[in-house]
Design a protein around this motif. Structure first.
Motif, PDB file in Angstrom:
ATOM      1  N   THR B 220       0.829  -1.208   0.000  1.00 41.67           N
ATOM      2  CA  THR B 220       0.000   0.000   0.000  1.00 41.67           C
ATOM      3  C   THR B 220       0.864   1.259   0.000  1.00 41.67           C
ATOM      4  N   ASP B 221       0.650   2.101  -0.986  1.00 38.63           N
ATOM      5  CA  ASP B 221       1.232   3.444  -0.994  1.00 38.63           C
ATOM      6  C   ASP B 221       0.211   4.318  -1.705  1.00 38.63           C
ATOM      7  N   LEU B 222      -0.639   4.916  -0.904  1.00 37.80           N
ATOM      8  CA  LEU B 222      -1.847   5.552  -1.442  1.00 37.80           C
ATOM      9  C   LEU B 222      -1.980   6.974  -0.932  1.00 37.80           C
ATOM     10  N   THR B 223      -2.218   7.903  -1.861  1.00 37.07           N
ATOM     11  CA  THR B 223      -2.587   9.259  -1.453  1.00 37.07           C
ATOM     12  C   THR B 223      -4.065   9.442  -1.772  1.00 37.07           C
ATOM     13  N   LEU B 224      -4.824   9.655  -0.702  1.00 36.71           N
ATOM     14  CA  LEU B 224      -6.281   9.669  -0.816  1.00 36.71           C
ATOM     15  C   LEU B 224      -6.763  11.084  -0.517  1.00 36.71           C
ATOM     16  N   GLY B 225      -7.142  11.818  -1.559  1.00 35.95           N
ATOM     17  CA  GLY B 225      -7.634  13.184  -1.370  1.00 35.95           C
ATOM     18  C   GLY B 225      -8.971  13.183  -0.643  1.00 35.95           C
ATOM     19  N   LEU B 226      -9.166  14.200   0.189  1.00 30.95           N
ATOM     20  CA  LEU B 226     -10.458  14.331   0.874  1.00 30.95           C
ATOM     21  C   LEU B 226     -11.297  15.383   0.154  1.00 30.95           C
ATOM     22  N   ALA B 227     -12.603  15.176   0.165  1.00 28.28           N
ATOM     23  CA  ALA B 227     -13.502  16.087  -0.548  1.00 28.28           C
ATOM     24  C   ALA B 227     -13.387  17.499   0.021  1.00 28.28           C
ATOM     25  N   ASP B 228     -13.617  18.498  -0.815  1.00 28.54           N
ATOM     26  CA  ASP B 228     -13.548  19.896  -0.376  1.00 28.54           C
ATOM     27  C   ASP B 228     -14.668  20.149   0.639  1.00 28.54           C
ATOM     28  N   GLY B 229     -14.291  20.644   1.817  1.00 28.83           N
ATOM     29  CA  GLY B 229     -15.294  20.914   2.855  1.00 28.83           C
ATOM     30  C   GLY B 229     -15.862  19.645   3.463  1.00 28.83           C
ATOM     31  N   HIS B 230     -15.072  18.555   3.407  1.00 26.04           N
ATOM     32  CA  HIS B 230     -15.524  17.303   4.029  1.00 26.04           C
ATOM     33  C   HIS B 230     -15.649  17.488   5.550  1.00 26.04           C
ATOM     34  N   ALA B 231     -16.493  16.663   6.170  1.00 27.11           N
ATOM     35  CA  ALA B 231     -16.600  16.654   7.634  1.00 27.11           C
ATOM     36  C   ALA B 231     -16.504  15.217   8.115  1.00 27.11           C
ATOM     37  N   TRP B 232     -15.689  15.002   9.149  1.00 24.32           N
ATOM     38  CA  TRP B 232     -15.597  13.668   9.755  1.00 24.32           C
ATOM     39  C   TRP B 232     -16.772  13.443  10.682  1.00 24.32           C
ATOM     40  N   LYS B 233     -17.308  12.228  10.630  1.00 26.09           N
ATOM     41  CA  LYS B 233     -18.410  11.834  11.505  1.00 26.09           C
ATOM     42  C   LYS B 233     -18.036  10.534  12.204  1.00 26.09           C
ATOM     43  N   ALA B 260     -13.514  12.109  -5.138  1.00 25.72           N
ATOM     44  CA  ALA B 260     -13.695  11.069  -6.161  1.00 25.72           C
ATOM     45  C   ALA B 260     -12.652  11.135  -7.276  1.00 25.72           C
ATOM     46  N   HIS B 261     -11.958  12.284  -7.410  1.00 24.08           N
ATOM     47  CA  HIS B 261     -10.991  12.435  -8.508  1.00 24.08           C
ATOM     48  C   HIS B 261      -9.562  12.648  -8.034  1.00 24.08           C
ATOM     49  N   ARG B 262      -9.302  12.543  -6.719  1.00 17.49           N
ATOM     50  CA  ARG B 262      -7.963  12.764  -6.191  1.00 17.49           C
ATOM     51  C   ARG B 262      -7.511  11.584  -5.329  1.00 17.49           C
ATOM     52  N   VAL B 263      -7.501  10.412  -5.879  1.00 17.90           N
ATOM     53  CA  VAL B 263      -6.963   9.235  -5.190  1.00 17.90           C
ATOM     54  C   VAL B 263      -5.948   8.604  -6.137  1.00 17.90           C
ATOM     55  N   ASP B 264      -4.718   8.426  -5.665  1.00 14.43           N
ATOM     56  CA  ASP B 264      -3.650   7.902  -6.523  1.00 14.43           C
ATOM     57  C   ASP B 264      -2.755   6.947  -5.749  1.00 14.43           C
ATOM     58  N   GLY B 265      -2.350   5.860  -6.436  1.00 12.94           N
ATOM     59  CA  GLY B 265      -1.414   4.916  -5.833  1.00 12.94           C
ATOM     60  C   GLY B 265      -2.029   3.539  -5.684  1.00 12.94           C
ATOM     61  N   THR B 266      -1.320   2.705  -4.925  1.00 13.85           N
ATOM     62  CA  THR B 266      -1.754   1.310  -4.788  1.00 13.85           C
ATOM     63  C   THR B 266      -2.241   1.047  -3.371  1.00 13.85           C
ATOM     64  N   VAL B 267      -3.148   0.094  -3.283  1.00 17.41           N
ATOM     65  CA  VAL B 267      -3.627  -0.308  -1.955  1.00 17.41           C
ATOM     66  C   VAL B 267      -3.952  -1.797  -1.968  1.00 17.41           C
ATOM     67  N   ARG B 268      -3.597  -2.464  -0.880  1.00 14.62           N
ATOM     68  CA  ARG B 268      -3.821  -3.900  -0.746  1.00 14.62           C
ATOM     69  C   ARG B 268      -4.807  -4.120   0.407  1.00 14.62           C
ATOM     70  N   ALA B 269      -5.854  -4.901   0.161  1.00 10.90           N
ATOM     71  CA  ALA B 269      -6.826  -5.211   1.222  1.00 10.90           C
ATOM     72  C   ALA B 269      -6.147  -6.023   2.313  1.00 10.90           C
ATOM     73  N   THR B 270      -6.547  -5.782   3.563  1.00  6.60           N
ATOM     74  CA  THR B 270      -5.953  -6.502   4.688  1.00  6.60           C
ATOM     75  C   THR B 270      -6.863  -7.588   5.236  1.00  6.60           C
ATOM     76  N   LYS B 271      -8.088  -7.647   4.713  1.00 11.85           N
ATOM     77  CA  LYS B 271      -9.017  -8.716   5.081  1.00 11.85           C
ATOM     78  C   LYS B 271      -9.811  -9.098   3.836  1.00 11.85           C
ATOM     79  N   PRO B 272     -10.301 -10.341   3.803  1.00 11.57           N
ATOM     80  CA  PRO B 272     -11.192 -10.713   2.695  1.00 11.57           C
ATOM     81  C   PRO B 272     -12.478  -9.887   2.757  1.00 11.57           C
ATOM     82  N   LEU B 273     -13.110  -9.704   1.628  1.00  4.69           N
ATOM     83  CA  LEU B 273     -14.373  -8.973   1.543  1.00  4.69           C
ATOM     84  C   LEU B 273     -15.500  -9.963   1.222  1.00  4.69           C
ATOM     85  N   ALA B 274     -16.448 -10.063   2.138  1.00  4.28           N
ATOM     86  CA  ALA B 274     -17.623 -10.910   1.881  1.00  4.28           C
ATOM     87  C   ALA B 274     -18.656 -10.040   1.200  1.00  4.28           C
TER      88      ALA B 274
END
Lengths: 411, 411
Positions: B220-233, B260-274
């Motif tokens: 995993t080496d991922l740069t994940l942009g956050l939405a403009d004016g995002h709020a954490w909940k 949605a348009h500012r995510v770049d790089g690789t990411v590896r899942a750490t658990k299976p997805l059901a």
């Protein structure tokens, strides 16, 4: 020790009869199934049979006795006047778009026996009002539909209170499957034969076009006018969407529309009426000009009075049905606490809403229906008045009497 | 021999937490509960608790694994592209009239494992499209809602395949109840404390208003942009109808909207997805400008490819969530095959639809949402990327890095 259980092959056979004979489900047609969670063992093979028959989407809407009871045990007072309108409206809309409808009964018919009859009545009325968009599609016969039943442990325990529940269930299953005509080498062919027999009865009655029926027996002396231009129906019938189905499995009755303003005299019920979890016994009423003017019952009188006070049409008749006393269901001698079975064991009448397709013209306006004597109401409750001691004559408009039934059998 | 069974008192306690903390059901408010028939033992006490809390009408809409499977075993091809639109539209309408919503998961998460992935995907898409009128009310947080789970035998058998099923169920129940914070003298007070802790995290993150997050770890080496004016909940939150509820029980995550348009790089899942009955393992993807441009999986790759091809937004992110590796659910070391639990055991991202209330302004138009980087899609599928080996930095718009997590824990 292995517990006795219903033969899965028998449930598959029942499922085939429901889908092919009961619904006559069309390829690509969607289906809504209302059922109790008690009926899951029959629901599942029915869904499989429906998909085998080419069903589009099959959607079960399940009720649950414990969920129903939770309202009575914990619900606030205002909840008894409420119902899920959103769901009934949506079902009505779906039926309007040619979705077929199946109801599988299987809940405990005496579930609400110890609850406050006033609350039972309020909740029943709220659901009747809310379900009108859906139930109107059924009474108007817009689509192919069927009502059937699964012999659940909860139901069996009511019918055979003295037996262990697994034995009770097997006994009830035997009666249900026999009444549904599964004990023939080819049940589908047997249903065709049975439907032809019922058709012959309706043709005889329709040819005579009686003005009224006269009932005589112990506690009963009733002249029951028939609606102008009424038509007798029974067995398989063609819905407005063009599909010929058997709305009830089992069925033994032929039925038509009484005149809402021409019923006079007294009538005594010959079986208890299981209504919304209460048992109403020993009903005796007197009609004047179509309306119940005196009513008593030896048990559940309060529930019966609430029922006939639901609205103006609730104290008038919407259906009259003839069933010979020798019908296979009657011969079991059982009280099923379930209208689908008890109404097919005896001649009966129903309070409330009439079936608009029980007329010689099936496209009557609401005004024309009413003018011909068709009743309208939120309720439709069948109620048994036939026995081996009942004689029925057909009266023509000039008063000539023709024997229809003698001692509970076709004359 | 008496079979071990879940303590009914524990189910009553769970029901109280769901109704009071999860839903915060208001007096007179109606409630729709979607649940599997497997979850009936929890559904019933929940309905009782809802009525005790003053619920108006509680309406369960039950699904059934055998009914679902019947489509795959017997359904005609056209049925896989159909869904009960009438039901979803009606639910959406009800939510629009302030009816609260509860989902109780409890079905077998691997039910469709051996079915044709293409049919699973078609049926999933048909249901996603049809359910939009209902799901949009949830993602828009119009009403108080909650998703929870019942430790059913069918689910437990997947989590503990080597144990007898009743023992498996008790083990799973223990984990579910602990994660739902029932093992405190006063679970409702404990939830208040837990919610305050999650709120402190979101306040810290919101104060920093990061431009992006940077993930580094094995694969995993991922740069994940956050939405403009995002709020954490996280934890409890106020719905648009003014009711503060906990949408998930259990919950450990704080989450917001990625760009949605500012995510770049690789990411590896750490658990299976059901996902819809299939297990997708070893997911590795590469993002370019927000979109997945390379994807592989060691198992279930076909299902994953179908999933991200659902629509344009299905290959972009709609949610990013942070969960410490030391979270109680993570500490169980179990794979739950159930997003509600697995997503609360690890930091994760979700493909598909964003939550429109994860912004500093909760009344954005669809255009404004998109302009700020909010993704839209028929799907919303969470997917675990956190572990003890993951470091996360918050990047401000000038590139300054602030440690957020180190070795999977809050920095």
């Amino acid at each position: 020790m292995t517990q006795a259980a219903i033969d899965p092959a028998k449930l598959d056979q029942m499922a085939e009869v429901i889908v092919r004979v009961g619904l006559n489900l069309q390829s690509g047609q969607d289906l809504i199934i209302t059922a109790s969670t008690d009926a899951l063992p029959l629901l599942r093979p029915v869904v499989a049979a429906a998909y085998r028959a080419g069903a589009g989407v099959v959607t079960p809407i399940l009720s649950d006795d414990a969920v129903t009871l939770a309202l009575y045990e914990h619900g606030h007072d205002a909840s008894f006047d409420k119902a899920p309108n959103w769901l009934y409206e949506a079902m009505g809309k779906a039926f309007g778009e040619n979705v077929a409808r199946l109801a599988i009964k299987g809940d405990n018919p005496m579930l609400l026996a110890s609850q406050d009859p006033a609350k039972v009545a309020r909740q029943g009325k709220a659901n009747s009002i809310a379900s009108k968009p859906a139930s109107a599609r059924i009474t108007n016969f817009d689509i192919n539909w069927n009502v059937t039943a699964y012999p659940s442990p909860a139901w069996a325990a009511q019918v055979f209170p003295d037996l262990p529940v697994d034995e009770a269930q097997l006994r009830l299953a035997e009666a249900v499957f026999a009444a549904s005509r599964l004990n023939f080498p080819d049940p589908v062919a047997e249903w065709a034969r049975h439907n032809a027999e019922l058709r012959a009865r309706t043709e005889w009655l329709n040819a005579r076009s009686f003005h009224a029926l006269r009932y005589r027996g112990p506690g009963t002396d009733l002249t029951l006018g028939l609606a102008d231009g009424h038509a007798w129906k029974g067995g398989s019938s063609k819905a407005r969407n063009g599909v010929t189905c058997n709305p009830n499995v089992p069925t033994e009755e032929v039925f038509t529309t009484p005149h809402a303003h021409r019923v006079d005299g007294t009538v005594r019920a010959t079986k208890p009426l299981a209504y919304q979890g209460s048992l109403i016994e020993g009903i005796e009423v007197r009609f004047e000009a179509g309306r119940i003017v005196e009513a008593k019952a030896s048990a559940g009188e309060a529930v019966f009075r609430e029922l006939i006070a639901t609205d103006e049409g609730a104290a008038r008749l919407g259906e009259v049905a003839l069933v010979p006393h020798s019908s296979p269901i009657s011969q079991t001698g059982l009280l099923f606490y379930n209208t689908l079975f008890d109404e097919n064991a005896a001649s009966h009448i129903a309070l409330g809403q009439c079936y608009s397709d029980c007329f010689d013209d099936s496209n009557l306006s609401a005004d024309e229906l009413a003018r011909r004597g068709g009743n309208s109401s939120l309720i439709h409750v069948d109620w048994m008045i036939g026995s081996a001691e009942i004689d029925i004559d057909g009266l023509s408009s000039d008063g000539t009497a023709t024997p229809v039934m003698r001692g509970g059998e076709w004359a």
